[in-house]
Design an enzyme around this catalytic site. Structure first.
Site, short mmCIF file in Angstrom:
data_model
loop_
_atom_site.label_atom_id
_atom_site.label_comp_id
_atom_site.label_asym_id
_atom_site.label_seq_id
_atom_site.Cartn_x
_atom_site.Cartn_y
_atom_site.Cartn_z
N TYR A 31 -9.55 4.29 -12.95
CA TYR A 31 -9.44 4.94 -11.54
C TYR A 31 -9.22 6.75 -11.68
CZ TYR A 31 -7.42 0.28 -10.60
OH TYR A 31 -7.29 -1.00 -10.64
N CYS A 67 -12.23 2.46 -29.19
CA CYS A 67 -13.64 3.07 -29.45
C CYS A 67 -14.29 2.96 -28.18
CB CYS A 67 -14.33 2.14 -30.43
SG CYS A 67 -13.18 1.94 -31.96
N GLY A 109 0.68 -1.34 -0.13
CA GLY A 109 -0.04 0.09 -0.16
C GLY A 109 0.77 1.21 -0.10
N1 LLP Z 1 -1.21 -7.22 -0.44
C1 LLP Z 1 -2.42 -7.41 -1.03
C2 LLP Z 1 -3.08 -8.45 -0.29
C3 LLP Z 1 -2.99 -6.52 -1.96
O1 LLP Z 1 -4.09 -6.76 -2.35
C4 LLP Z 1 -2.20 -5.77 -2.70
C5 LLP Z 1 -2.81 -4.71 -3.96
C6 LLP Z 1 -1.02 -5.48 -2.34
C7 LLP Z 1 -0.34 -6.43 -1.44
C8 LLP Z 1 0.05 -4.38 -2.94
O2 LLP Z 1 -0.39 -3.21 -2.77
P1 LLP Z 1 0.35 -1.95 -3.26
O3 LLP Z 1 1.62 -2.02 -2.45
O4 LLP Z 1 0.83 -1.96 -4.67
O5 LLP Z 1 -0.48 -0.75 -3.05
N2 LLP Z 1 -4.82 -1.61 -9.70
C9 LLP Z 1 -4.70 -0.82 -8.67
C10 LLP Z 1 -4.14 -0.95 -7.37
C11 LLP Z 1 -5.12 -2.47 -6.72
C12 LLP Z 1 -4.27 -2.93 -5.53
C13 LLP Z 1 -4.54 -4.30 -5.16
N3 LLP Z 1 -3.95 -4.93 -4.00
C14 LLP Z 1 -4.10 0.45 -9.14
O6 LLP Z 1 -3.52 0.56 -10.17
O7 LLP Z 1 -3.86 1.56 -8.53
#
Ligand code: LLP
Length: 420
Positions: free
Chosen positions: A319, A344, A241
């Site tokens: 988003y 499209c 996150g």
């Molecule tokens: N751990 C779990 C259980 C997750 O569901 C996720 C991301 C992460 C770790 C990694 O999160 P990060 O460090 O990348 O924030 N497609 C969206 C983001 C979806 C996040 C899904 N889960 C975007 O492009 O912003």
């Protein structure tokens, strides 16, 4: 140190020691480019922030599952956070050791659970009671103890896009906090399970790190109650996150900010800390290079039509995400326009109402901060073959995934006899 691999040398945008136009001339457009050194430096920044505390960094494979990127991270010592049997296979293929793989996801299938048990992964992050039962029955059948953590939904508010907030009570993720203790008690009575930890992932693109502290403040009393009940935990996983700056001049959090919030609360405890960062590791390392096709002025707006589209980079369409757009060749006039792709759909845009260079057909542009959730979320919509991925390291570069061909568009398809 926050290293920026993208710089103009003379008038040309370079990634590390390579001009992006050189790559474009060889591989065509669009393509993704990644800086190897940026990925390494982000991993080390994170790792260093938790120096002196036993911890494991499990890269979230969904964010960028290019084999070369996974391998690079494996060589740095990263583990993997996976959400499917496919990601398990990729992580193993990249040489990430199984004892550093954690398996999340609300819908693990029996076959995926079996594959993960056979591989002897670090642990399952279990998201429901029914899943717990299924893991137990597969473990019993295989006569292999399954290490489990419960993914607990801490109901913590995070300031991010609602599609990527995951730690609120109304989200589908994890076991509701009020149920957690009872579920742990159940799990601890299942002979083929070994309860090892607790996990929480509160959302993505988090710029203010305080919610991690609030999460920990909720989880630690639970850990203590469990210890009293004879269920001592060994790991605490705060998920991923950590956000990155997408806009010029924006400042993102440093992993040391995160460490400052959480480490004091863990003092005197022997829990191993696990993180599942994804975006932080790779977002700023990557860009999507695209070519200007047309310029179009209407009574309402200016449009720049480029050869990359929402199938290549879905984040703006999905988003309303901001990605900075800049020319590979610096200088000249600018104007305000929407940057759109050939697909499209009106949602097919990369930037809206943005001051961009005054374009002419053939100009090359880079869509920045595209290393995370870029290629991995791409599709072939509108019968557009997926684009290649290029890894740059110093003055060297390699095509690490080739451009798909027209043949790939029909791979696996057959026409039934009656239609021939
Ligand atoms: N751990 C779990 C259980 C997750 O569901 C996720 C991301 C992460 C770790 C990694 O999160 P990060 O460090 O990348 O924030 N497609 C969206 C983001 C979806 C996040 C899904 N889960 C975007 O492009 O912003």
């Amino acid at each position: 140190m926050n290293f920026d691999p993208y710089r103009y040398r003379g008038r040309d945008l370079h990634v590390e020691g390579v001009a992006l136009k050189t790559i474009a001339a060889r591989v065509g457009t669009p393509f993704y480019a990644y800086s190897a050194e940026k990925i390494r430096s982000q991993f080390r920044r994170f790792d260093r922030a938790f120096d002196g505390r036993s911890h494991t960094i499990c890269f979230a494979v969904k964010v960028n599952s290019s084999l070369a990127v996974l391998r690079l991270l494996a060589l740095e010592g990263a583990g993997a956070d996976i959400v499917s049997g496919g990601e398990l296979a990729l992580a193993r293929r990249a040489g990430i050791s199984a004892d550093r793989i954690v398996f999340a996801g609300v819908g693990k299938t029996e076959a995926e659970i079996e594959a993960a048990l056979q591989a002897s992964i670090f642990m399952f992050n279990v998201e429901s009671e029914e899943e717990l039962e299924l893991i137990h029955s597969v473990a019993r059948r295989l006569r292999r103890t399954a290490p489990v953590a419960l993914r607990v939904n801490p109901d913590v508010e995070v300031d991010t896009h609602h599609h990527i907030a995951t730690g609120r009570a109304e989200n589908k993720f994890g076991v509701p906090f009020p149920r957690a203790e009872a579920v742990y008690r159940r799990a601890s009575r299942m002979p083929w399970l070994k309860v090892v930890g607790v996990q929480s992932h509160i959302g993505s693109q988090i710029l203010d790190v305080k919610p991690y502290r609030r999460t920990l403040e909720k989880l630690l009393p639970l850990v203590d109650r469990l210890a009293k009940a004879g269920i001592p935990l060994q790991t605490i996983n705060l998920g991923g996150g950590l956000g990155v700056p997408y806009r010029p001049g924006q400042k993102g959090p440093d992993p040391s900010d995160l460490a400052r919030e959480v480490l004091p609360l863990l003092e005197g405890r022997s829990l191993r800390l696990i993180f599942e960062p994804g975006r932080f590791m790779v977002a700023e390392a990557g860009c999507l290079v695209t070519k200007v096709l047309y310029r179009k002025e209407t009574a309402h707006k200016n449009f720049v039509i480029v050869d990359a589209a929402m199938n290549d980079l879905a984040r703006p369409a999905l988003y309303d995400a901001y990605h900075h757009v800049q020319a590979l060749r610096r200088g000249g006039r600018s104007w305000i326009a929407d940057v759109v792709g050939p697909i499209c759909e009106s949602a097919d845009y990369l930037a809206k109402g943005r001051r961009v260079p005054m374009p002419k057909a053939g100009d090359l542009w880079a869509v920045m901060t595209a290393g995370a959730y870029g290629y991995s979320m791409s599709s072939r919509y509108n019968a557009r073959p997926r684009v290649p991925e290029v890894l740059v390291d110093g003055k060297k570069w390699w095509v690490v995934r080739e451009r798909e061909t027209l043949r790939d568009l029909t791979r696996g398809e057959t026409l039934p006899e009656v239609l021939r």
